[in-house]
Design an enzyme around this catalytic site. Structure first.
Site, short mmCIF file in Angstrom:
data_model
loop_
_atom_site.label_atom_id
_atom_site.label_comp_id
_atom_site.label_asym_id
_atom_site.label_seq_id
_atom_site.Cartn_x
_atom_site.Cartn_y
_atom_site.Cartn_z
N THR A 36 72.38 -10.29 -4.60
CA THR A 36 72.28 -9.20 -5.56
C THR A 36 71.46 -9.70 -6.75
O THR A 36 70.97 -10.84 -6.75
CB THR A 36 73.68 -8.79 -6.08
N THR A 127 90.62 -14.35 -11.48
CA THR A 127 90.30 -14.44 -12.90
C THR A 127 91.53 -14.19 -13.77
O THR A 127 92.45 -13.47 -13.35
CB THR A 127 89.21 -13.40 -13.24
N ASP A 128 91.50 -14.74 -14.99
CA ASP A 128 92.59 -14.48 -15.94
C ASP A 128 92.66 -13.00 -16.32
O ASP A 128 93.69 -12.51 -16.79
CB ASP A 128 92.45 -15.35 -17.21
N GLU A 129 91.55 -12.26 -16.11
CA GLU A 129 91.51 -10.86 -16.54
C GLU A 129 92.48 -9.97 -15.78
O GLU A 129 92.80 -8.87 -16.23
CB GLU A 129 90.08 -10.30 -16.41
N TYR A 155 86.36 -3.81 -13.38
CA TYR A 155 86.18 -5.15 -12.79
C TYR A 155 87.52 -5.81 -12.53
O TYR A 155 87.82 -6.25 -11.41
CB TYR A 155 85.32 -6.02 -13.72
N LYS A 159 89.50 -6.99 -9.05
CA LYS A 159 89.93 -8.38 -8.77
C LYS A 159 91.43 -8.42 -8.51
O LYS A 159 91.90 -9.14 -7.61
CB LYS A 159 89.55 -9.30 -9.93
N VAL A 211 77.54 -8.18 -31.38
CA VAL A 211 78.94 -8.61 -31.23
C VAL A 211 79.80 -7.35 -31.15
O VAL A 211 79.76 -6.51 -32.06
CB VAL A 211 79.36 -9.49 -32.43
N HIS A 281 88.48 -3.19 -24.29
CA HIS A 281 88.16 -4.61 -24.52
C HIS A 281 89.43 -5.45 -24.69
O HIS A 281 90.18 -5.26 -25.66
CB HIS A 281 87.31 -4.69 -25.80
P1 NAD Z 1 77.96 -14.27 -10.35
O1 NAD Z 1 77.81 -12.83 -10.67
O2 NAD Z 1 77.15 -15.28 -11.07
O3 NAD Z 1 77.70 -14.51 -8.78
C1 NAD Z 1 78.22 -13.67 -7.79
C2 NAD Z 1 77.53 -14.01 -6.46
O4 NAD Z 1 78.11 -13.18 -5.44
C3 NAD Z 1 76.02 -13.72 -6.48
O5 NAD Z 1 75.33 -14.80 -5.87
C4 NAD Z 1 75.89 -12.45 -5.64
O6 NAD Z 1 74.64 -12.33 -4.99
C5 NAD Z 1 77.05 -12.62 -4.66
N1 NAD Z 1 77.51 -11.35 -4.10
C6 NAD Z 1 77.79 -10.20 -4.78
N2 NAD Z 1 78.17 -9.24 -3.91
C7 NAD Z 1 78.17 -9.79 -2.67
C8 NAD Z 1 78.48 -9.32 -1.37
N3 NAD Z 1 78.88 -8.05 -1.16
N4 NAD Z 1 78.36 -10.18 -0.31
C9 NAD Z 1 77.94 -11.45 -0.51
N5 NAD Z 1 77.61 -11.95 -1.72
C10 NAD Z 1 77.73 -11.13 -2.78
O7 NAD Z 1 79.52 -14.58 -10.50
P2 NAD Z 1 80.25 -15.89 -11.05
O8 NAD Z 1 80.35 -15.83 -12.51
O9 NAD Z 1 79.67 -17.08 -10.37
O10 NAD Z 1 81.74 -15.62 -10.48
C11 NAD Z 1 82.11 -16.10 -9.18
C12 NAD Z 1 83.55 -15.72 -8.93
O11 NAD Z 1 84.39 -16.30 -9.93
C13 NAD Z 1 83.83 -14.22 -8.97
O12 NAD Z 1 84.76 -13.92 -7.97
C14 NAD Z 1 84.43 -14.00 -10.35
O13 NAD Z 1 85.29 -12.88 -10.34
C15 NAD Z 1 85.19 -15.29 -10.55
N6 NAD Z 1 85.38 -15.73 -11.94
C16 NAD Z 1 84.32 -15.81 -12.80
C17 NAD Z 1 84.53 -16.31 -14.11
C18 NAD Z 1 83.38 -16.44 -15.08
O14 NAD Z 1 83.63 -16.77 -16.24
N7 NAD Z 1 82.14 -16.23 -14.69
C19 NAD Z 1 85.81 -16.69 -14.51
C20 NAD Z 1 86.88 -16.57 -13.60
C21 NAD Z 1 86.64 -16.11 -12.31
O1 DAU Z 2 87.82 -14.35 -18.28
C1 DAU Z 2 87.13 -14.53 -17.08
C2 DAU Z 2 86.01 -13.54 -16.97
O2 DAU Z 2 85.01 -13.96 -17.91
C3 DAU Z 2 85.41 -13.43 -15.58
O3 DAU Z 2 86.39 -12.94 -14.70
C4 DAU Z 2 84.20 -12.49 -15.58
O4 DAU Z 2 83.58 -12.50 -14.30
C5 DAU Z 2 83.20 -12.99 -16.60
O5 DAU Z 2 82.12 -12.08 -16.69
C6 DAU Z 2 83.86 -13.14 -17.98
O6 DAU Z 2 84.22 -11.83 -18.50
P1 DAU Z 2 84.07 -11.49 -20.08
O7 DAU Z 2 84.01 -10.04 -20.22
O8 DAU Z 2 85.08 -12.24 -20.86
O9 DAU Z 2 82.66 -12.19 -20.35
P2 DAU Z 2 81.37 -11.71 -21.18
O10 DAU Z 2 80.45 -12.90 -21.22
O11 DAU Z 2 80.84 -10.42 -20.70
O12 DAU Z 2 81.98 -11.48 -22.64
C7 DAU Z 2 82.68 -12.50 -23.33
C8 DAU Z 2 83.18 -11.90 -24.63
O13 DAU Z 2 82.06 -11.62 -25.48
C9 DAU Z 2 83.91 -10.58 -24.46
O14 DAU Z 2 84.98 -10.51 -25.40
C10 DAU Z 2 82.87 -9.52 -24.80
C11 DAU Z 2 82.00 -10.23 -25.83
N1 DAU Z 2 80.58 -9.82 -25.84
C12 DAU Z 2 79.87 -9.96 -24.69
C13 DAU Z 2 78.55 -9.59 -24.66
C14 DAU Z 2 77.75 -9.73 -23.36
C15 DAU Z 2 79.99 -9.35 -27.02
O15 DAU Z 2 80.66 -9.27 -28.08
N2 DAU Z 2 78.68 -9.00 -26.98
C16 DAU Z 2 77.93 -9.09 -25.82
O16 DAU Z 2 76.72 -8.72 -25.87
#
Ligand code: NAD
Ligand code: DAU
Length: 342
Positions: A36, A127-129, A155, A159, A211, A281
């Site tokens: 994606t 995720t913690d969410e 989202y 999850k 923000v 939020h």
């Molecule tokens: P990301 O968005 O960077 O990567 C997601 C990957 O999944 C991409 O490579 C995308 O191409 C692939 N993908 C999406 N839909 C697909 C499908 N239908 N089939 C196969 N591949 C597909 O995400 P990330 O930040 O690396 O998160 C990875 C995992 O960790 C997720 O499950 C997310 O919920 C979880 N997670 C993320 C965070 C965070 O802070 N980023 C924290 C806690 C948990």
């Molecule tokens: O907590 C784990 C999660 O962290 C994962 O499960 C999600 O996949 C990952 O995307 C992330 O979610 P958040 O919503 O916490 O992450 P994001 O980076 O989008 O935002 C972090 C915080 O910053 C959130 O409180 C929203 C705020 N924010 C984010 C953006 C992009 C802003 O204030 N301005 C912004 O432009």
């Protein structure tokens, strides 16, 4: 050991595949990724060059039961680690459909195939969410694995649904599912829609930093390598049916993080714009990871301020990486989402 990793071209999955191949010489990795907007095979250029015999990328959708069934028959996996997801909260507010498709139907497809083929281990990355939101005032409260699931965004609801499917597969079929729930990750190769790389790119370009709301929302930041070490421990030693929380011991308000990025860039707070809040939020996340510490030996090792500096150094050295993946479609999303806010 033949391991299916899904979503391995994303941020966390690519860091995990690198760790796995370097630390387990017996691992053969099949990376299934739909590629994606968030999936970037270049995240693993070093891996595909160094581990030609032990790494294979297959472009497929985890919700495509026919394609995934063929792969399961051909590869005879010993374990599955499911990272694949639609991961961005703001996008789920605009359009939840891809989140339901991948995060729920995709997980159900993998669970069914893994059970049908008798795969011995299934680690689902959550995720913690899923726990919802903590109040800012109760500083000593942190999420425990036994807390109820109270997701607030499309989202996190998708999850939480996947987590419940894993739980049901374990209770109903004795299926060996393990769930890991982690807090906010940061580090190299994070798609620049997420707070840290997004704000860094904006600060470099002298563009306003949006923000949401008052900016006092708190996230617990963990370096992606610490998260990946936790997932590896869960794969090696996790108890079937168990849930493990991972956290980074680094609760920071969004304003604090944004100010640290501005300070790294040598810029002042005048670039900060408080904009309309994200609907639903969550105010604060905090993780009690004592179960993972006791059962798996998990402990985050990176200091947040040092980890943030190293991460921003990486983005500074790899400006081309960010420019390459920020396509027209990504810019359209930014314009739609932030247009009325900025
Ligand atoms: P990301 O968005 O960077 O990567 C997601 C990957 O999944 C991409 O490579 C995308 O191409 C692939 N993908 C999406 N839909 C697909 C499908 N239908 N089939 C196969 N591949 C597909 O995400 P990330 O930040 O690396 O998160 C990875 C995992 O960790 C997720 O499950 C997310 O919920 C979880 N997670 C993320 C965070 C965070 O802070 N980023 C924290 C806690 C948990
Ligand atoms: O907590 C784990 C999660 O962290 C994962 O499960 C999600 O996949 C990952 O995307 C992330 O979610 P958040 O919503 O916490 O992450 P994001 O980076 O989008 O935002 C972090 C915080 O910053 C959130 O409180 C929203 C705020 N924010 C984010 C953006 C992009 C802003 O204030 N301005 C912004 O432009």
């Amino acid at each position: 050991m033949r391991i299916l990793i899904t979503g391995g071209c994303g941020f966390i999955g690519s860091n995990f595949i690198r760790l796995l191949l370097h630390s387990d010489s017996g691992a053969m990795v099949y990376n299934v990724d739909k590629l994606t907007y968030a999936g970037n095979p270049a995240n693993l250029d070093d891996v595909s060059a160094a581990f030609k015999e032990r790494y294979r990328l297959i472009r497929a959708d985890i919700a495509d039961a026919a394609a995934m069934g063929r792969l399961f028959r051909e590869a005879c996996f010993d374990a599955v680690v499911n990272f694949a997801a639609e991961s961005h909260v703001d996008r789920s507010i605009v359009d939840s459909a891809p989140f339901i498709h991948t995060n729920i139907l995709g997980t159900q497809t993998l669970l069914s195939l893994t059970r049908e083929h008798g795969v011995g281990r299934f680690v689902h990355i959550s995720t913690d969410e899923v726990y919802g939101s903590l109040p800012l005032e109760q500083k000593n409260r942190a999420f425990k694995e036994s807390d109820p699931l109270e997701p607030n965004s499309p989202y996190s609801a998708s999850k939480a649904s996947a987590d419940l499917l894993c739980r049901a597969w374990h209770e109903t079929y004795g299926f060996p599912a393990i769930i890991t729930r982690c807090s906010n990750n940061y580090g190299p190769c994070q798609f620049p829609e997420k707070l840290i790389p997004f704000m860094y790119a904006r600060a470099c370009a002298n563009e306003p930093l949006p923000v949401y709301g008052d900016g006092k929302n708190v996230r617990d930041w963990i370096h992606v390598e610490d998260h990946c070490k936790g997932v590896l421990l869960a794969l090696q030693k996790g108890r079937p049916g168990a849930v493990y929380n991972f956290g980074g011991n680094a609760e920071r308000s969004n304003l604090d993080v944004v100010r640290a990025i501005l300070s790294y860039c040598g810029k002042n707070d005048s670039l900060i714009r408080h904009v309309k809040d994200r609907p639903g939020h969550d105010r604060r996340y905090a993780m009690d990871y004592s179960r993972a510490a006791e059962e798996l030996g998990f402990a985050p090792s990176r200091d947040f301020e040092q980890g943030l500096t190293a991460t921003l150094d990486w983005y500074a050295r790899n400006r081309g990486w960010t420019e390459h993946i920020t396509s027209g479609a990504y810019l359209n999303f930014l314009q739609d989402w932030y247009g009325e806010r900025l």
